[in-house]
Design an enzyme around this catalytic site. Structure first.
Site, short mmCIF file in Angstrom:
data_model
loop_
_atom_site.label_atom_id
_atom_site.label_comp_id
_atom_site.label_asym_id
_atom_site.label_seq_id
_atom_site.Cartn_x
_atom_site.Cartn_y
_atom_site.Cartn_z
CG HIS A 106 32.80 40.41 34.09
ND1 HIS A 106 33.74 39.41 34.01
CD2 HIS A 106 32.07 40.17 35.19
CE1 HIS A 106 33.58 38.59 35.03
NE2 HIS A 106 32.58 39.03 35.77
CG HIS B 78 29.27 42.33 38.26
ND1 HIS B 78 28.41 41.29 37.97
CD2 HIS B 78 30.50 41.76 38.38
CE1 HIS B 78 29.09 40.15 37.93
NE2 HIS B 78 30.36 40.41 38.17
#
Ligand code: 5GP
Ligand code: ZN
Length: 137
Positions: free
Chosen positions: A100, A102
């Site tokens: 992922h 950020h």
């Protein structure tokens, strides 16, 4: 999809989330424990534990999504800046092992992220190390 992976389930929409962006390949959601409100994480729909496992097509597509989401986060939160952060491995602070990215809103003087030490190279060391890295490409 990895059945044991919470981010696979969130990316697929099986677990509901505060979604700010979705396309065929990615879902971007508000982080559940934000560094600042508006802190968003971009999840590929296809499972990859980290950058080393990410396929080239997803890698090529993720930064345009980050650019789009970062601009929207900046406008919506009124932040002064944005960090794009992506952790790989526990040593780097990764806690959820589905890649992922950020998008962290930043405000002048907020001091929420550590500043890394300013190291230095001995004579010739940078050239040797650059060569060692080049050989691995
Ligand atoms: P990492 O430390 O692996 O780079 O980041 C994991 C991030 O995912 C953390 O910022 C954490 O707050 C967030 N997170 C963990 N579980 C959930 C969840 O179930 N929902 C959402 N929205 N964020 C989560
Ligand atoms: Zn996953």
């Amino acid at each position: 999809m990895n059945d044991d992976c919470i981010f696979c389930k969130i990316a697929a929409g099986i677990i509901p989330s505060a979604t700010v962006y979705e396309d065929d390949d990615f879902r971007a959601i508000l982080d559940i424990a934000p560094a600042h409100k508006g802190h968003t994480i971009i999840l590929p729909k296809k499972h990859a534990a980290n950058l080393f496992e990410l396929d080239a097509d997803s890698a090529a597509k993720v930064f345009p999504v980050a650019k789009k989401v970062a601009a929207a986060v900046k406008k919506a939160t009124g932040c002064d800046g944005v960090n794009i952060l992506q952790n790989n491995g526990t040593a780097a602070g990764q806690t959820v092992f589905h890649l992922h990215v950020h998008v962290i809103p930043r405000f002048e003087g907020d001091g929420i992220l550590p500043v890394w030490p300013q190291g230095a190279y001995a004579d010739g060391e940078a050239a040797t190390l650059a060569e060692a890295i080049r050989k691995e490409l």
